[in-house]
Scaffold this motif. Sequence first.
Motif, PDB file in Angstrom:
ATOM      1  N   LEU A   1       4.171   5.602  -1.618  1.00 56.36           N
ATOM      2  CA  LEU A   1       5.314   6.475  -1.407  1.00 56.36           C
ATOM      3  C   LEU A   1       4.965   7.912  -1.800  1.00 56.36           C
ATOM      4  O   LEU A   1       4.471   8.159  -2.895  1.00 56.36           O
ATOM      5  CB  LEU A   1       6.501   5.982  -2.241  1.00 56.36           C
ATOM      6  CG  LEU A   1       7.849   6.598  -1.944  1.00 56.36           C
ATOM      7  CD1 LEU A   1       8.276   6.265  -0.512  1.00 56.36           C
ATOM      8  CD2 LEU A   1       8.890   6.089  -2.918  1.00 56.36           C
TER       9      LEU A   1
ATOM     10  N   LYS B   1       5.283   1.784  -5.928  1.00 57.40           N
ATOM     11  CA  LYS B   1       6.130   1.813  -4.736  1.00 57.40           C
ATOM     12  C   LYS B   1       5.310   2.154  -3.488  1.00 57.40           C
ATOM     13  O   LYS B   1       4.441   3.009  -3.530  1.00 57.40           O
ATOM     14  CB  LYS B   1       7.244   2.850  -4.904  1.00 57.40           C
ATOM     15  CG  LYS B   1       8.233   2.474  -5.966  1.00 57.40           C
ATOM     16  CD  LYS B   1       9.344   3.508  -6.069  1.00 57.40           C
ATOM     17  CE  LYS B   1      10.342   3.111  -7.136  1.00 57.40           C
ATOM     18  NZ  LYS B   1      11.413   4.102  -7.270  1.00 57.40           N
TER      19      LYS B   1
ATOM     20  N   LYS C   1       5.624   2.469   1.050  1.00 58.28           N
ATOM     21  CA  LYS C   1       6.513   2.652   2.196  1.00 58.28           C
ATOM     22  C   LYS C   1       5.837   2.019   3.392  1.00 58.28           C
ATOM     23  O   LYS C   1       4.658   2.218   3.630  1.00 58.28           O
ATOM     24  CB  LYS C   1       6.748   4.134   2.452  1.00 58.28           C
ATOM     25  CG  LYS C   1       7.695   4.392   3.595  1.00 58.28           C
ATOM     26  CD  LYS C   1       7.986   5.866   3.778  1.00 58.28           C
ATOM     27  CE  LYS C   1       8.975   6.051   4.904  1.00 58.28           C
ATOM     28  NZ  LYS C   1       9.296   7.464   5.106  1.00 58.28           N
ATOM     29  N   ARG C   2       6.603   1.241   4.124  1.00 61.75           N
ATOM     30  CA  ARG C   2       6.101   0.604   5.343  1.00 61.75           C
ATOM     31  C   ARG C   2       6.894   1.109   6.529  1.00 61.75           C
ATOM     32  O   ARG C   2       8.087   1.369   6.407  1.00 61.75           O
ATOM     33  CB  ARG C   2       6.229  -0.910   5.258  1.00 61.75           C
ATOM     34  CG  ARG C   2       5.427  -1.533   4.169  1.00 61.75           C
ATOM     35  CD  ARG C   2       5.545  -3.055   4.232  1.00 61.75           C
ATOM     36  NE  ARG C   2       5.055  -3.679   3.039  1.00 61.75           N
ATOM     37  CZ  ARG C   2       3.794  -4.025   2.849  1.00 61.75           C
ATOM     38  NH1 ARG C   2       2.922  -3.789   3.781  1.00 61.75           N
ATOM     39  NH2 ARG C   2       3.417  -4.600   1.731  1.00 61.75           N
ATOM     40  N   LYS C   3       6.247   1.211   7.664  1.00 59.48           N
ATOM     41  CA  LYS C   3       6.928   1.607   8.885  1.00 59.48           C
ATOM     42  C   LYS C   3       7.800   0.445   9.341  1.00 59.48           C
ATOM     43  O   LYS C   3       7.380  -0.707   9.352  1.00 59.48           O
ATOM     44  CB  LYS C   3       5.903   1.948   9.955  1.00 59.48           C
ATOM     45  CG  LYS C   3       6.528   2.540  11.201  1.00 59.48           C
ATOM     46  CD  LYS C   3       5.456   2.965  12.184  1.00 59.48           C
ATOM     47  CE  LYS C   3       6.113   3.578  13.406  1.00 59.48           C
ATOM     48  NZ  LYS C   3       5.123   3.981  14.390  1.00 59.48           N
ATOM     49  N   LYS C   4       9.032   0.755   9.702  1.00 61.34           N
ATOM     50  CA  LYS C   4       9.938  -0.278  10.181  1.00 61.34           C
ATOM     51  C   LYS C   4       9.554  -0.706  11.574  1.00 61.34           C
ATOM     52  O   LYS C   4       9.226   0.117  12.422  1.00 61.34           O
ATOM     53  CB  LYS C   4      11.382   0.234  10.180  1.00 61.34           C
ATOM     54  CG  LYS C   4      11.899   0.512   8.793  1.00 61.34           C
ATOM     55  CD  LYS C   4      13.312   1.004   8.833  1.00 61.34           C
ATOM     56  CE  LYS C   4      13.799   1.289   7.421  1.00 61.34           C
ATOM     57  NZ  LYS C   4      15.137   1.817   7.386  1.00 61.34           N
TER      58      LYS C   4
END
Length: 134
Positions: A65, A126, A128-131
């Motif tokens: 993140l 933490k 972040k992943r692409k939706k």
Amino acid sequence: MDTWTIVTIVLWIFIIGWGIWELIQYFRRKNAANTLENDEFRKNMRKAQIVDVRGKDEYEAGHILGARNIPYMNLKQRHVELRKDQPIYLYDEKKTLSYRAALQLKKQGFEDIHVLKGGYSEWDGKIKRKKKNV
């Protein structure tokens, strides 16, 4: 001396020379950046420029993140996007590319460079992943 003896000697000289070259490069890369454990990386990451040097697809699949993606292959052209007055935190999947990137940045005049020990594969903070589109 016969031909095979000469070939063997030349081969050994080549192997020893290559080994010495790799050893020198290893220490150059190690001296280009400090290694940070997960806790130390996480503690100071808000004050640093976090750079993921993996490819775009790997970055989009998941990244730390707050990180931006500057793939190692593009770093020579895109190093101007980074500030020299702030620390740079590098990571990739393990840490091999990060040390190469650190050496590259060091050549460009950057000083405060750090690499995440173990890379993204050992990161426990933490992410972040692409939706995925449904």
